[in-house]
Design an enzyme around this catalytic site. Structure first.
Site, PDB file in Angstrom:
ATOM      1  N   THR A   1      -1.308   7.525  -0.267  1.00 58.56           N
ATOM      2  CA  THR A   1      -2.623   7.425  -0.936  1.00 58.56           C
ATOM      3  C   THR A   1      -3.414   6.203  -0.457  1.00 58.56           C
ATOM      4  O   THR A   1      -4.620   6.118  -0.695  1.00 58.56           O
ATOM      5  CB  THR A   1      -2.448   7.290  -2.462  1.00 58.56           C
ATOM      6  OG1 THR A   1      -1.774   6.036  -2.713  1.00 58.56           O
ATOM      7  CG2 THR A   1      -1.622   8.426  -3.034  1.00 58.56           C
TER       8      THR A   1
ATOM      9  N   ARG B   1       0.850  -1.200   0.000  1.00 57.17           N
ATOM     10  CA  ARG B   1       0.000   0.000   0.000  1.00 57.17           C
ATOM     11  C   ARG B   1       0.874   1.233   0.000  1.00 57.17           C
ATOM     12  O   ARG B   1       1.777   1.358   0.834  1.00 57.17           O
ATOM     13  CB  ARG B   1      -0.856   0.039   1.276  1.00 57.17           C
ATOM     14  CG  ARG B   1      -2.031  -0.839   1.241  1.00 57.17           C
ATOM     15  CD  ARG B   1      -3.102  -0.432   2.234  1.00 57.17           C
ATOM     16  NE  ARG B   1      -2.674   0.015   3.546  1.00 57.17           N
ATOM     17  CZ  ARG B   1      -3.509   0.315   4.521  1.00 57.17           C
ATOM     18  NH1 ARG B   1      -4.811   0.223   4.324  1.00 57.17           N
ATOM     19  NH2 ARG B   1      -3.079   0.717   5.699  1.00 57.17           N
TER      20      ARG B   1
ATOM     21  N   ASP C   1       0.519  -3.865  11.950  1.00 57.11           N
ATOM     22  CA  ASP C   1       0.952  -4.211  10.592  1.00 57.11           C
ATOM     23  C   ASP C   1       1.295  -5.699  10.540  1.00 57.11           C
ATOM     24  O   ASP C   1       2.278  -6.149  11.125  1.00 57.11           O
ATOM     25  CB  ASP C   1       2.177  -3.359  10.214  1.00 57.11           C
ATOM     26  CG  ASP C   1       2.550  -3.549   8.756  1.00 57.11           C
ATOM     27  OD1 ASP C   1       2.799  -4.705   8.340  1.00 57.11           O
ATOM     28  OD2 ASP C   1       2.575  -2.560   8.013  1.00 57.11           O
TER      29      ASP C   1
HETATM   30  C1  PRP Z   1      -1.183  -5.004   4.060  1.00 56.91           C
HETATM   31  C2  PRP Z   1      -1.980  -6.283   4.062  1.00 56.91           C
HETATM   32  C3  PRP Z   1      -2.777  -6.174   2.797  1.00 56.91           C
HETATM   33  C4  PRP Z   1      -3.050  -4.709   2.709  1.00 56.91           C
HETATM   34  C5  PRP Z   1      -4.450  -4.448   3.171  1.00 56.91           C
HETATM   35  O1  PRP Z   1      -0.085  -5.116   3.231  1.00 56.91           O
HETATM   36  O2  PRP Z   1      -1.198  -7.422   4.167  1.00 56.91           O
HETATM   37  O3  PRP Z   1      -2.061  -6.636   1.654  1.00 56.91           O
HETATM   38  O4  PRP Z   1      -2.111  -4.056   3.566  1.00 56.91           O
HETATM   39  O5  PRP Z   1      -4.791  -3.132   2.994  1.00 56.91           O
HETATM   40  P1  PRP Z   1      -5.922  -2.673   1.988  1.00 56.91           P
HETATM   41  O6  PRP Z   1      -7.100  -3.566   2.191  1.00 56.91           O
HETATM   42  O7  PRP Z   1      -6.181  -1.257   2.415  1.00 56.91           O
HETATM   43  O8  PRP Z   1      -5.395  -2.743   0.586  1.00 56.91           O
HETATM   44  P2  PRP Z   1       1.093  -4.027   3.244  1.00 56.91           P
HETATM   45  O9  PRP Z   1       0.827  -2.928   2.260  1.00 56.91           O
HETATM   46  O10 PRP Z   1       1.337  -3.574   4.642  1.00 56.91           O
HETATM   47  O11 PRP Z   1       2.316  -4.837   2.662  1.00 56.91           O
HETATM   48  P3  PRP Z   1       3.150  -6.016   3.335  1.00 56.91           P
HETATM   49  O12 PRP Z   1       2.296  -7.265   3.317  1.00 56.91           O
HETATM   50  O13 PRP Z   1       4.329  -6.130   2.422  1.00 56.91           O
HETATM   51  O14 PRP Z   1       3.529  -5.615   4.731  1.00 56.91           O
HETATM   52  N1  URA Z   2      -2.421  -3.656   6.752  1.00 58.83           N
HETATM   53  C1  URA Z   2      -2.075  -4.183   7.950  1.00 58.83           C
HETATM   54  O1  URA Z   2      -1.110  -4.952   8.059  1.00 58.83           O
HETATM   55  N2  URA Z   2      -2.804  -3.837   9.013  1.00 58.83           N
HETATM   56  C2  URA Z   2      -3.865  -3.006   8.935  1.00 58.83           C
HETATM   57  O2  URA Z   2      -4.504  -2.746   9.970  1.00 58.83           O
HETATM   58  C3  URA Z   2      -4.203  -2.470   7.682  1.00 58.83           C
HETATM   59  C4  URA Z   2      -3.465  -2.825   6.594  1.00 58.83           C
END
Ligand code: PRP
Ligand code: URA
Length: 208
Positions: A107, A103, A199
């Protein structure tokens, strides 16, 4: 909405430990694996059975077996990788694809950086894996990419989902059933799930 939420005291118990900020990386990973196994059992509840005859040491019986070759797991990197061990223990023959997404921190829009799936993905039922469904953006984009490849049957397994994200996925992909351990309360200003667990990727991989 097309959502199944697990209701079980063991899930509540395991989620309580998972959410706790004091839980270690090791225990966090183990819990993600265990909860993923339970989600996979639930997602397979209506799986088609082919008739088979089995000879036990005592007799023979007509029963059924699932064609486990018809499935593919696709974790959304990174955090979805934490769920893979659990679901593979339920369906060991499934093929595995990978979708890389993160993400954008300003944004909150998902950015796709990797996509690799089995060649015959269009003939398989795909079980997408990501522990967190927040705004739903990552889930929607991952489903879009799979449908572009011709996939017709998709299920989405997550540990915690936000109501806002569930609604977005439902609007765009009402055919995709979402299996989650818990629907939480809301998203905060940074689009984190509240109460949530923080996270998920950082907690699985110990990166913070
Ligand atoms: C997190 C999670 C999802 C996403 C969810 O990933 O594992 O993929 O955010 O958010 P959304 O529903 O608003 O799209 P992150 O971007 O933190 O990446 P990561 O798994 O590499 O930590
Ligand atoms: N991604 C995460 O890992 N945790 C949240 O709460 C939202 C997005």
């Amino acid at each position: 909405m097309n959502v199944v939420e697990l209701h079980h005291p063991l899930i509540t118990h395991k989620l309580a430990i998972l959410r706790d900020e004091k839980t270690s990386t090791k225990e966090f990973r183990e819990l993600v694996k265990e909860i993923s196994m339970m989600l996979c059992y639930e997602a397979m509840k209506n799986a088609a059975l082919s008739p088979v005859t089995i000879h036990t040491p005592l007799t023979s019986l007509e029963t059924g077996m699932i064609d486990t070759e018809k499935y593919a797991f696709v974790p959304i990197l990174r955090a979805g990788m934490g769920m893979l061990d659990g679901v593979i223990s339920v369906i060991p023959n499934a093929k595995i694809g990978h979708i890389g997404m993160y993400r954008n921190e300003k944004t909150f829009e998902p950015v796709n950086y990797f996509f690799k799936v089995p060649k015959d993905i269009q003939s398989r039922e795909v079980i997408l894996l990501d522990p967190m469904l927040a705004t739903g953006g990552s889930a929607i984009d991952a489903i879009d990419l799979l449908k572009e490849k011709g996939v017709q049957k998709i299920k989405f397994l997550c540990i915690i989902a936000a109501p806002e994200g569930l609604e977005e996925v439902w609007k765009k992909h009402p055919d995709v059933c979402i299996y989650c351990a818990k629907i939480d309360d809301h998203l905060n200003a940074q689009k984190y799930i509240v109460p949530g667990l923080g996270d998920a990727g950082d907690r699985i991989f110990g990166t913070k």
